[in-house]
Design a protein around this motif. Sequence first.
Motif: not given
Length: 451
Positions: A209-237
Amino acid sequence: MTGRYCVVGGGISGLVAAYRLRLAAGPDASITLFDPADRLGGVLRTERVGGQLVDVGAEAFIARRPEVPALLAELGLAGRQVGTTGVRPLIYSQRRLHAMPVGTLQGIPAQPSSLVGLVDDATIARIAGERSRPLAWHTGADPTVAELVGDRFGEQVVTRSVDPLLGGVYAGSSSTIGLRSALPTLAAALDRGARSLTDAVRDVLPPPTGGSVFGALDGGYDVLLEALVRRADVEWARVAVQRVERGTAGWNLVDDEGVRWPADAVVLAVPAPRLPRLIEGVAPTSAAAARRIPVASSALVILALPGGTPLPENSGVLVAAGEALHAKAMTLTSRKWGRRGNAELVRLSFGRFGDAVARNVGDDDLLAWACADLATVFGIDCDPVDCRVQRWIDALPQYGPGHAHLAAEVRAGLPPTLAVAGAYLDGIGVPACVASGSRAAAALTGAGVAR
């Protein structure tokens, strides 16, 4: 839509399930997420080592799979996706470094020239003649990868080319990994009537493909995790669920203090070893199937070496089977993703299915092994300015022959308002976990949960 939803397990599968439930059920639904850990994310974890953010669990995702890029776009994070620098990995075999072969499918060659220099001349001749030898293949067969590749191409292709790649993904070996799980497109090509393994590999080998086979996140996976927690709006027990019981209207989740939490529908996003205890009283056939899924443990050592440490311009090293090294893989993180500080980040992975390295070897010994392996492979003195040891116990499900049937048994034995998600079902990588979380949420929101 309203209802009481519970998600057990705060890894990526559980968080995606919670986010999808929120989208489908709306702002008035009750969504409780159970995880006793001090943080959410499971084996996705971003830490600071040598002053730089680095993922100390899963490191990357396959960029050509759509699940993660699509999720990032939904969450407004598409701009945070990054690719590799383009430098290539190496294989350590026969006490030497070799360029990673090109033109292979997880190390299985499409032509003999791919493995010249990595295997001996007799093996090259065997690869060249493979198309002329009759292939006995039965539609639906699921041998181990080693059985098929060893029979057609020889043992050196297994140990020196295939095992380094599969071992890095599964913490196992091609002798225990089923073909249909590891290489489903190859199995499908053989089912369609490919006349040889060479022809099957050529049929399904993705074009460059000429592009990168692998991807990652600038700032690490914590960036994705924090967004999911915020948007899911869960009560964390922050409690551990011990079992699921039938309630008067739905389910009760019993925690480690004996407290019962009512739910109309439940997603169980826990590792395979934890699932049977939760469901054996309400879904015994699913529990029995989950018990038959073996798991492996791994340990990671992340080193921050002084800037200027003479490392090659490569993304890392995959270690062939039988080599006199402790590590199964090394990632030259600063080379693979680009230097983001003064220190050179290096990540070494230890532990395979069937051994007790991650459980029994102490931190000091793992650090000593890491430095010894770096000296052996690169001839460098290891004098880290910072380090981190991270263990992932029973975190890597093994995808043996017939694994898809086990996963189907787990799902088939569940009542309609119980669903499962996780790395043991449809694939071990982050994209597959995102897909399993989405699938679990869809199963519940279409199962007649109270509105």
